[in-house]
Design a protein around this motif. Structure first.
Motif, PDB file in Angstrom:
ATOM      1  N   HIS A 101       0.917  -1.119   0.024  1.00 12.68           N
ATOM      2  CA  HIS A 101       0.183   0.061   0.088  1.00 12.68           C
ATOM      3  C   HIS A 101       0.768   1.128  -0.014  1.00 12.68           C
ATOM      4  N   TYR A 102       0.175   2.188  -0.690  1.00 15.28           N
ATOM      5  CA  TYR A 102       0.934   3.658  -0.585  1.00 15.28           C
ATOM      6  C   TYR A 102       0.023   4.500   0.220  1.00 15.28           C
ATOM      7  N   VAL A 103      -1.026   4.056   0.604  1.00 17.50           N
ATOM      8  CA  VAL A 103      -1.869   4.633   1.703  1.00 17.50           C
ATOM      9  C   VAL A 103      -2.121   3.428   2.661  1.00 17.50           C
ATOM     10  N   PRO A 104      -1.543   3.568   3.858  1.00 18.68           N
ATOM     11  CA  PRO A 104      -1.388   2.242   4.696  1.00 18.68           C
ATOM     12  C   PRO A 104      -2.825   1.765   4.975  1.00 18.68           C
ATOM     13  N   LYS A 105      -3.207   0.514   5.283  1.00 23.48           N
ATOM     14  CA  LYS A 105      -4.350   0.000   5.568  1.00 23.48           C
ATOM     15  C   LYS A 105      -4.768   0.463   6.918  1.00 23.48           C
ATOM     16  N   SER A 106      -3.551   0.730   7.870  1.00 28.29           N
ATOM     17  CA  SER A 106      -4.000   1.031   9.294  1.00 28.29           C
ATOM     18  C   SER A 106      -4.710   2.486   9.176  1.00 28.29           C
ATOM     19  N   HIS A 107      -4.344   3.093   8.257  1.00 31.20           N
ATOM     20  CA  HIS A 107      -4.976   4.634   7.940  1.00 31.20           C
ATOM     21  C   HIS A 107      -6.182   4.384   7.572  1.00 31.20           C
ATOM     22  N   LEU A 108      -6.616   3.655   6.584  1.00 30.63           N
ATOM     23  CA  LEU A 108      -7.868   3.341   5.939  1.00 30.63           C
ATOM     24  C   LEU A 108      -8.692   2.803   6.848  1.00 30.63           C
ATOM     25  N   TRP A 166     -16.428   2.950   1.817  1.00 29.66           N
ATOM     26  CA  TRP A 166     -16.991   3.380   0.620  1.00 29.66           C
ATOM     27  C   TRP A 166     -15.914   4.348  -0.166  1.00 29.66           C
ATOM     28  N   SER A 167     -16.067   4.082  -1.365  1.00 25.79           N
ATOM     29  CA  SER A 167     -14.839   4.706  -2.482  1.00 25.79           C
ATOM     30  C   SER A 167     -15.853   5.497  -3.337  1.00 25.79           C
ATOM     31  N   PHE A 168     -15.517   6.972  -3.305  1.00 21.83           N
ATOM     32  CA  PHE A 168     -16.213   7.708  -4.307  1.00 21.83           C
ATOM     33  C   PHE A 168     -15.176   8.208  -5.303  1.00 21.83           C
ATOM     34  N   ASP A 169     -15.615   7.918  -6.755  1.00 19.23           N
ATOM     35  CA  ASP A 169     -14.656   8.018  -7.955  1.00 19.23           C
ATOM     36  C   ASP A 169     -14.887   9.707  -8.199  1.00 19.23           C
ATOM     37  N   LYS A 170     -14.109  10.696  -7.994  1.00 21.61           N
ATOM     38  CA  LYS A 170     -14.491  12.185  -8.246  1.00 21.61           C
ATOM     39  C   LYS A 170     -14.409  12.340  -9.725  1.00 21.61           C
ATOM     40  N   VAL A 171     -13.812  11.537 -10.602  1.00 21.20           N
ATOM     41  CA  VAL A 171     -13.807  11.846 -11.865  1.00 21.20           C
ATOM     42  C   VAL A 171     -15.403  11.267 -12.480  1.00 21.20           C
ATOM     43  N   LEU A 223     -20.765  -1.088  -4.525  1.00 20.81           N
ATOM     44  CA  LEU A 223     -20.430  -1.894  -3.474  1.00 20.81           C
ATOM     45  C   LEU A 223     -19.373  -1.476  -2.679  1.00 20.81           C
ATOM     46  N   PRO A 224     -19.339  -1.528  -1.253  1.00 23.98           N
ATOM     47  CA  PRO A 224     -17.939  -1.030  -0.633  1.00 23.98           C
ATOM     48  C   PRO A 224     -16.796  -1.721  -1.138  1.00 23.98           C
ATOM     49  N   ALA A 225     -15.721  -0.852  -0.873  1.00 20.55           N
ATOM     50  CA  ALA A 225     -14.301  -1.335  -1.421  1.00 20.55           C
ATOM     51  C   ALA A 225     -13.529  -1.955  -0.196  1.00 20.55           C
ATOM     52  N   SER A 226     -12.560  -2.952  -0.313  1.00 18.64           N
ATOM     53  CA  SER A 226     -11.952  -3.388   0.884  1.00 18.64           C
ATOM     54  C   SER A 226     -10.638  -2.506   1.059  1.00 18.64           C
ATOM     55  N   LYS A 227     -10.292  -2.052   2.257  1.00 18.66           N
ATOM     56  CA  LYS A 227      -9.018  -1.429   2.691  1.00 18.66           C
ATOM     57  C   LYS A 227      -8.013  -2.193   2.085  1.00 18.66           C
ATOM     58  N   ASN A 228      -7.887  -3.391   2.036  1.00 21.56           N
ATOM     59  CA  ASN A 228      -7.044  -4.085   1.719  1.00 21.56           C
ATOM     60  C   ASN A 228      -6.727  -4.130   0.071  1.00 21.56           C
ATOM     61  N   LYS A 229      -7.677  -3.690  -0.577  1.00 18.44           N
ATOM     62  CA  LYS A 229      -7.306  -3.437  -2.361  1.00 18.44           C
ATOM     63  C   LYS A 229      -7.102  -2.513  -2.569  1.00 18.44           C
ATOM     64  N   VAL A 230      -7.622  -1.264  -1.836  1.00 17.93           N
ATOM     65  CA  VAL A 230      -7.219   0.187  -2.333  1.00 17.93           C
ATOM     66  C   VAL A 230      -5.839   0.732  -2.217  1.00 17.93           C
ATOM     67  N   CYS A 231      -5.553   1.622  -3.021  1.00 20.47           N
ATOM     68  CA  CYS A 231      -4.372   2.460  -2.822  1.00 20.47           C
ATOM     69  C   CYS A 231      -3.031   1.433  -2.892  1.00 20.47           C
ATOM     70  N   ASN A 278      -6.577  12.536  -5.726  1.00 19.64           N
ATOM     71  CA  ASN A 278      -6.167  12.389  -7.168  1.00 19.64           C
ATOM     72  C   ASN A 278      -7.372  11.670  -7.741  1.00 19.64           C
ATOM     73  N   LYS A 279      -8.051  10.610  -7.337  1.00 20.82           N
ATOM     74  CA  LYS A 279      -9.171  10.204  -7.980  1.00 20.82           C
ATOM     75  C   LYS A 279     -10.298   9.592  -6.938  1.00 20.82           C
ATOM     76  N   TYR A 280      -9.728   9.021  -5.695  1.00 20.51           N
ATOM     77  CA  TYR A 280     -10.589   8.488  -5.000  1.00 20.51           C
ATOM     78  C   TYR A 280     -10.797   9.171  -3.530  1.00 20.51           C
TER      79      TYR A 280
END
Length: 321
Positions: A11-18, A31-36, A43-51, A276-278
């Motif tokens: 991760h470049y954004v730590p799971k512990s932060h998310l 919840w993940s919001f795509d600003k683009v 569906l909700p995202a898993s903190k293990n899979k994002v960033c 940047n995006k999410y």
């Protein structure tokens, strides 16, 4: 070669932060919001899979081997010690002020600074700058008389940068990432730290670029994160955000600032615009869909380099979307 099954998802954004922003009652989902696109995921995202990317922190060693895990292991140690310090800070969030030891303060400062520079927003620009430097050097050492005639003709017709491609491996940014984090953290320690708690029933959001910097008052020039006049905003969790602001004589204590709905909205807007995006949050907030988030306002380091003839060799293990 290091065992590639170990800590593959980096991760470049730590799971512990998310984790501090997950949906109420959930340990992993967020919840993940795509600003683009201007919409939440179905569906909700898993903190293990994002960033995250597979082997995002891979290195090429001096003997030309691939090291997949040394940096990831070191960052895990930093995250553990820093989050322990953050836990101690949050445990006192209802007090009039919070006293942090010098070590705790240094660990939190470096953790936040590292989070600012460890993502693609910083690393991509460093790779581009290296590519530009390589092109400048190529122009200096280019000796047409020693080149084959066919190459000489091509260079005369199209220009050196359009004929000779330069490849730069993205791993060149790793050393600068660490050095920059250390330098930025030192400047964070010179600022006054203010903890803002969210009003009852309301939450802060975070993003794929969770650390935001901007001039501490209107009318000042654009600033970088280590600038004397930069104010730093970091949403620590759903209920608390940390602001580091210029101070003549920074105190050892973390001050508890006055909170309000207006201040929470201002902080969330800054975080959302810097993404940047999410944007990540514990609820599907309607205000995200109704606000102009101006995607260009991300905290991306811009190199300004003409990339003609420069090829950045990116992470070969990155998953295709």
């Amino acid at each position: 070669m290091t065992n590639r099954k170990v800590k593959k998802n980096q991760h470049y954004v730590p799971k512990s932060h998310l984790k501090r922003f997950t949906i109420k009652g959930e340990k992993s989902l967020i919840w993940s919001f795509d600003k683009v696109k201007g919409e939440f995921g179905k569906l909700p995202a898993s903190k293990n899979k994002v960033c995250a990317e597979d082997y995002y922190y891979y290195q090429i060693t001096k003997d030309n081997k691939i090291d997949h895990t040394t940096l990831e292991d070191r960052f895990s140690e930093i995250e553990t010690s820093s989050n322990n310090a953050i836990d101690r800070l949050l445990a006192c969030s209802k007090m009039p002020y919070i006293h942090l030891t010098r070590l705790d303060r240094e660990q939190v400062a470096f953790y936040i600074a590292l989070m600012l520079v460890r993502g693609p927003s910083f690393r991509d620009a460093i790779s581009e700058i290296y590519g530009h430097a390589a092109r400048v050097m190529l122009n200096k050492v280019w000796d047409e008389s020693k080149a084959p005639e066919v190459l000489q003709q091509l260079v005369r017709k199209h220009g050196l940068s359009n004929v000779v491609d330069i490849s730069v491996n993205s791993t060149v940014s790793l050393e600068h990432m660490i050095n920059s984090a250390e330098a930025i953290a030192k400047e964070f320690l010179k600022k006054g730290w203010v903890l803002i708690n969210a009003p009852r029933g309301r939450d802060f959001v975070t993003s794929d670029v969770p650390v935001v910097f901007y001039p501490y008052k209107y009318g000042l020039e654009v600033v970088g994160p280590a600038h004397l006049n930069a104010e730093i905003l970091f949403p620590i969790c759903k209920s608390s955000a940390l602001i580091m602001t210029p101070a003549i004589e920074p105190m050892d204590e973390v001050v508890i600032g006055n909170y309000s709905d207006f201040l929470l909205d201002d902080i969330n807007t800054k975080v959302a615009k810097a993404a940047n995006k999410y944007i990540y949050c514990s609820e599907q907030y309607s205000w995200l869909k109704n606000k102009d988030l101006e995607c260009s306002q991300g905290q991306r380091l811009t190199s300004g380099v003409d990339m003609t003839g420069i090829n950045i060799v990116t992470n070969p293990w990155k998953r295709k979307n």
